[in-house]
Write an enzyme that holds these catalytic residues in place. Structure first.
Site, short mmCIF file in Angstrom:
data_model
loop_
_atom_site.label_atom_id
_atom_site.label_comp_id
_atom_site.label_asym_id
_atom_site.label_seq_id
_atom_site.Cartn_x
_atom_site.Cartn_y
_atom_site.Cartn_z
N HIS A 127 0.91 -1.27 -0.17
CA HIS A 127 -0.06 0.02 -0.05
C HIS A 127 0.93 1.35 -0.03
O HIS A 127 0.24 2.21 -0.20
CB HIS A 127 -1.06 0.01 1.24
CG HIS A 127 -1.98 -0.99 1.28
ND1 HIS A 127 -2.93 -1.08 0.12
CD2 HIS A 127 -2.52 -1.76 1.94
CE1 HIS A 127 -3.71 -2.19 0.31
NE2 HIS A 127 -3.61 -2.48 1.59
N ASP A 164 -3.60 -10.29 -3.21
CA ASP A 164 -4.48 -9.83 -1.96
C ASP A 164 -5.71 -9.51 -2.21
O ASP A 164 -6.31 -9.01 -3.20
CB ASP A 164 -3.52 -8.84 -1.34
CG ASP A 164 -3.94 -8.45 0.04
OD1 ASP A 164 -3.17 -9.00 1.19
OD2 ASP A 164 -4.97 -7.82 0.50
N HIS A 166 -7.29 -6.73 -0.95
CA HIS A 166 -7.12 -5.19 -1.28
C HIS A 166 -5.85 -4.85 -2.50
O HIS A 166 -5.24 -5.40 -2.62
CB HIS A 166 -6.54 -4.72 -0.14
CG HIS A 166 -7.16 -4.99 1.29
ND1 HIS A 166 -6.67 -6.01 1.97
CD2 HIS A 166 -8.60 -4.65 1.72
CE1 HIS A 166 -7.41 -6.09 3.06
NE2 HIS A 166 -8.70 -5.42 3.01
N ASP A 245 -6.56 -13.31 1.80
CA ASP A 245 -7.72 -12.97 2.59
C ASP A 245 -8.88 -12.88 1.53
O ASP A 245 -9.84 -12.27 1.90
CB ASP A 245 -7.58 -11.53 3.09
CG ASP A 245 -6.54 -10.68 2.12
OD1 ASP A 245 -6.18 -10.84 1.22
OD2 ASP A 245 -6.41 -9.41 2.79
#
Length: 372
Positions: A127, A164, A166, A245
């Protein structure tokens, strides 16, 4: 020989008792490698501190200077960069080790000393943008590694894949105008950080997935978008930002992927690496933040390789600690087949198709190997 890079300094990134990212994540990996007997196929290395030169290839120098200026000294109070991202007195050194691990991994793979290589480090990185920390991330570890591969070894085509749940907004921000990098990301949308769905370009292949997406739609999207781009790009090295996830057992995200989906994707990536990249793969730990949840889900391990050892009847898991609200999701992922290397903060499926449940779940698929 498979390489494994970590450093105890990464334990000294102290985020607070209610923060999801704790040193227990790395402790669980180490304990599980020993318990599973997988140490005998690993070559261990300490993560070095990253150089400023390596950081400045992918981060703005003024941003790097701000991070160093904000870092608290010994005995000083922790500093909140944003609602999710915390710096304690040990954080800066941990972040230097985390980014340095990617540099070391590239050197090991390119020299042929080890490979594939997995980096068990924290804080995570995907990120972190060129000039901004966010989402637990200070330095973009996978971007630093890719930048090193291009600068020091003259690689002209590197691929970064990020599955991921995200979106890897930081990696995309850093390499959006870099034709030598192909960035492929799959993620739930809408979901934090609410990026990556705007458009697809020649070197950015984003696959936003609506809540509820399952195996068939996921594989179709990857086969339609990622795989043709990877094949035509013919990367000289593949970097993996791994987060599991999006698994159906994850109770905080809404994708419905299975063990077989991760196994299928890993098989495809390894096939491409063998075809185009001389098998060069570097994988880096990103997220996974629910230390006790796997104990409640250990019976699911029986889906692959027979019955899994678990808690005795009537024995309950330890209570789940309270934690601060965060964009990140816990990870509860089962394993793939027996020759798939998995570094799992939870349980590992080594040769012999058995599982040992422990206290945290995160799969990182790094490669396949033959065991005599």
């Amino acid at each position: 020989m498979l390489g494994f890079i970590s450093h105890f300094d990464c334990h000294d990134h102290i985020t607070g008792s209610l923060h999801p990212d704790t040193p227990a994540r790395l402790e669980a990996i180490t304990n599980q490698l020993i318990a599973s007997g997988m140490d005998y196929v690993l070559r261990h290395y300490d993560a070095p501190q990253v150089s400023r030169e390596a950081l400045e290839r992918v981060h703005d120098p003024d941003y790097i200077a701000r991070v160093y200026d904000l870092a608290p000294g010994p005995g000083e109070a922790s500093v909140e960069i944003d609602g999710d991202t915390v710096m304690s007195p040990g954080t800066l050194l941990a972040a230097e080790r985390a980014a340095g691990a990617g540099v070391k991994a590239v050197d090991l793979v390119m020299s042929g000393e080890a490979g594939p290589v997995f980096c068990a480090v924290r804080p995570p990185g995907h990120h972190a943008e060129r000039g901004r920390a966010m989402g637990f991330c200070l330095f973009n570890n996978i971007a630093v590694a890719a930048g090193h591969a291009m600068a020091e070894y003259g690689l002209s085509r590197v691929a970064i894949v990020d599955f991921d749940v995200h979106h890897g907004n930081g990696t995309e921000d850093i390499f959006k105008n870099e034709p030598r990098v192909l960035f492929c990301s799959s993620f739930q949308h809408p979901f934090y950080p609410f990026t990556g769905h705007e458009k697809e370009t020649e070197n950015l292949v984003d696959v936003p997935l609506p809540a509820g997406t399952g195996s068939m739609d996921f594989r179709e999207a990857i086969a339609q978008h990622w795989l043709p781009h990877l094949e035509s790009f013919a990367p000289e090295m593949i970097f993996i930002s791994a987060g599991f996830d999006a698994h159906m057992a994850d109770d905080m995200s809404s994708l419905m992927l299975s063990d077989d989906d991760y196994g299928w994707l890993t098989t495809e990536l390894l096939r491409i690496a063998k075809t185009h990249s001389e098998g060069r793969i570097v994988s880096m730990l990103e997220g996974g933040y629910e230390p006790h949840a796997l104990a409640l889900r250990a019976p699911r391990a029986g889906e692959v390789g027979g019955e899994a050892p678990g808690r005795a009847a009537g024995v309950t898991a330890p209570p789940r600690p309270a934690r601060r609200r965060s964009h990140h999701s816990p990870i509860h992922t089962d394993a793939e087949h027996t020759v798939l290397i998995q570094f799992q903060i939870g349980y590992i499926l080594p040769p012999g198709s058995f599982r040992i449940p422990v206290v945290h779940s995160l799969d990182v698929f790094v490669g396949r190997f033959s065991i005599p």
